[in-house]
Every structure is written in C-alpha cells, then in structure tokens.
Design a protein around this motif. Structure first.
Motif, short mmCIF file in Angstrom:
data_model
loop_
_atom_site.label_atom_id
_atom_site.label_comp_id
_atom_site.label_asym_id
_atom_site.label_seq_id
_atom_site.Cartn_x
_atom_site.Cartn_y
_atom_site.Cartn_z
N UNK A 1 12.78 -8.72 0.75
CA UNK A 1 11.35 -9.00 0.67
C UNK A 1 10.57 -7.73 0.33
N UNK A 2 10.95 -6.61 0.94
CA UNK A 2 10.25 -5.34 0.70
C UNK A 2 10.40 -4.87 -0.74
N UNK A 3 11.41 -5.37 -1.43
CA UNK A 3 11.67 -4.92 -2.80
C UNK A 3 10.86 -5.67 -3.84
N UNK A 4 10.41 -6.91 -3.53
CA UNK A 4 9.81 -7.70 -4.62
C UNK A 4 8.50 -8.39 -4.30
N UNK A 5 8.18 -8.60 -3.03
CA UNK A 5 7.01 -9.42 -2.72
C UNK A 5 5.72 -8.66 -3.01
N UNK A 6 4.82 -9.29 -3.73
CA UNK A 6 3.50 -8.73 -3.95
C UNK A 6 3.51 -7.35 -4.58
N UNK A 7 2.55 -6.54 -4.17
CA UNK A 7 2.38 -5.19 -4.70
C UNK A 7 2.51 -4.17 -3.59
N UNK B 1 1.54 -1.30 -1.46
CA UNK B 1 0.28 -0.64 -1.14
C UNK B 1 0.53 0.77 -0.63
N UNK B 2 1.59 0.92 0.17
CA UNK B 2 1.90 2.22 0.75
C UNK B 2 3.36 2.25 1.18
N UNK B 3 3.93 3.45 1.17
CA UNK B 3 5.31 3.62 1.61
C UNK B 3 5.42 4.06 3.04
N UNK C 1 4.04 -5.74 6.64
CA UNK C 1 4.37 -4.39 7.11
C UNK C 1 5.86 -4.33 7.40
N UNK C 2 6.54 -3.42 6.71
CA UNK C 2 7.99 -3.30 6.83
C UNK C 2 8.38 -2.05 7.61
N UNK D 1 3.22 -4.22 1.75
CA UNK D 1 3.08 -4.96 0.50
C UNK D 1 2.00 -6.02 0.66
N UNK D 2 1.27 -6.25 -0.42
CA UNK D 2 0.12 -7.15 -0.38
C UNK D 2 0.23 -8.16 -1.53
#
Length: 283
Positions: free
Chosen positions: A212-218, A220-222, A235-236, A281-282
């Motif tokens: 999910x962290x690789x592709x969902x949305x955009x 925003x921050x790392x 939030x991951x 991601x957003x």
C-alpha cells in the motif's frame, strides 16, 4: 534469464514445481498451468501459508471473490485471489467452480444469511462488508441470493455504488478485535482495515502495508515532519498503517489495544519510539 528473485511470491503464484501460465518466461518452474477460476461460497475463508489448519493465516477471502486454483492437496487449494492477487492455500469446500457475476455487495458491517425471508430463522452464514452476491428474487424487504439464502435489503447495495468517504467506512470497524490476516468485522488487521475501506469507496488497494505504501495516492512525506495532516491521510510505520480521521487522530487496527481504535497520533508515535513514520500518502 528469469526475474524470479524480483517477483513477490505474495502476489505471483510460482513454486519450483508449478507456476501460473502468465509467468512463463519470467520464472523457472517444472510446469505451467492456467488454473481453474473459482468463487468463494462461504462468508469468509482463511488463506494459509501452507496447506494445514495449523499454518499461519496470511489473509482472508470474502464471499463472492474469485480465486484461481492452481493446485490441490489434502482438501486444500493453492491459488490466487482475483481482488488483490494474493497467493495462498484455502479449503476447497469454500470454493465453487461456477462463476457468477455479482449484482450486489454487502454494505453493512456484517449481515446474516438466512434460509428463509424471516428474521426469526437461524442464520446459516455471516457475510461481511464487501462480500458480493447475485440477487435472484425479492420478497418484501428481503433479497434471495444465488446459491440459496436470504439477506435483508438494507444490508445490500448495487455493486456499482461506492462509499463517498472511505474513512467513514473504516470508522465503522471501531472495536473490532485485531486478527492477523483478518479482513472482516469479526477480526481485522491494520492493512486489512485500509484495504476494505478503500475497496468500499471504489479504490484499488493491495493487501499488505508495504504494498500500500508503494502505490496508494501521492507521497506527502517520508517521515511526517512538517506535515499538516488531513482526514484520509494514510500514515505508514514499519509493518503498520493507520488512517487519519482528522489533523491529530489515527484510526488503526493494532496489537497494542488488540482492536481497532482511534487515538492521538502523538500517542502512537510515543509508543513507536525509534520506529517512526516511514511514509504519509494522500488520495
């Protein structure tokens, strides 16, 4: 030359002895087959890492989801889920080779399948949010589904209807017990909560938090620094994910509370210590 090492076995069905035909030329295997498309015909079914009741659960399949069977062993079927591509073993009695095109989906958190259109009847199965069915008949407020049984009309929606707010969908799961690999209100894990909610809102979503962290949305921050959080931000953390319900509150299925809770993000960060935020991601 193959890229077996690069393919994620969670979503690519291959072993040394067997692989899906579409992976021919990409992996080494003794045999390649197309597999047999099937459909889940129980409320939900555990997917196991190995063909054993004692094996760990990796995910769950919901009523109406498709599953392509590539191998069978001792009452277990090995294959791939059509919703998110997840690979694993499921009991053969949960499967039906007759594929139907769903007309409706379960829109309630859970609903009971009854043998007759009478709420006093003992239920025969429990279907969870996102389960897909074929409505074959109507009687008052009840709907008969293909394969037998009745569901209440208020618990169903046409398959084309999507939820307007995936966060509101996720919030319905508050208090649900934490279950590794779970995707239902009986038990759910962190990435399962995100996936079920996003699917209800019509968004494609893979199964595990790293996917999910690789592709969902955009992105925003790392690391979360300097971010003004919005409702719906994902939030991951290492091996974990939650959903912001507002600028300060995280909704997540977690093993600390052993359930789905909404709590201050600051409290989650305090418990995480050095294992802080890895991505926001957003949609």
């Amino acid at each position: 030359m193959t890229d077996t090492e690069k393919l994620d076995p969670r979503v690519h069905p291959y072993r040394e002895d067997l692989a899906a035909s579409y992976l021919r030329g990409r992996v080494d295997a003794a045999r390649f087959i197309d597999g047999v498309p099937c459909q889940i015909r129980s409320g939900f079914a555990a997917v196991k890492a190995e063909p054993s009741f004692e094996a760990g659960q990796t995910t769950e399949l919901l009523f109406g989801e498709t599953f392509t069977v590539l191998d069978e062993r001792d009452g277990w079927a090995w294959g791939q889920n059509g919703t998110d591509g997840y690979v694993g073993w499921v009991r053969v009695e949960a499967l039906d080779a007759d594929i139907t095109l769903p007309t409706h989906k379960v829109s309630a958190l859970r609903t009971f399948l009854l043998p007759e259109p009478d709420l006093k009847q003992p239920f025969v199965d429990v279907l969870s949010l996102g389960a897909r069915v074929v409505v074959t008949a109507e009687q008052g407020e009840w709907r008969q589904v293909d394969g037998g049984g009745w569901l209440h009309a208020r618990h169903l929606a046409p398959v084309a209807i999507t939820a307007a707010d995936f966060v509101a969908v996720a919030e319905q799961f508050a208090g649900t017990p934490y279950l590794w690999g779970g995707r239902t209100s009986i038990g759910i894990d962190c990435s399962g909560l995100v996936q079920v909610a996003l699917l209800a809102a019509g968004h494609h979503c893979p199964r595990d938090s790293d996917q999910q962290a690789a592709i969902i949305g955009t992105l925003v921050s790392g690391d979360g620094k300097g971010v003004t959080y919005q409702r719906g931000d994902l939030v991951f953390f290492p091996g974990h994910v939650g959903i912001m319900t507002d600028a300060a509150t995280l909704l997540h299925a977690n093993a600390f509370h052993m359930q789905v809770v909404a709590e201050p993000l600051a409290d989650v960060l305090a418990r995480a210590g050095a294992k802080g935020i890895t991505a926001i991601r957003r949609l």
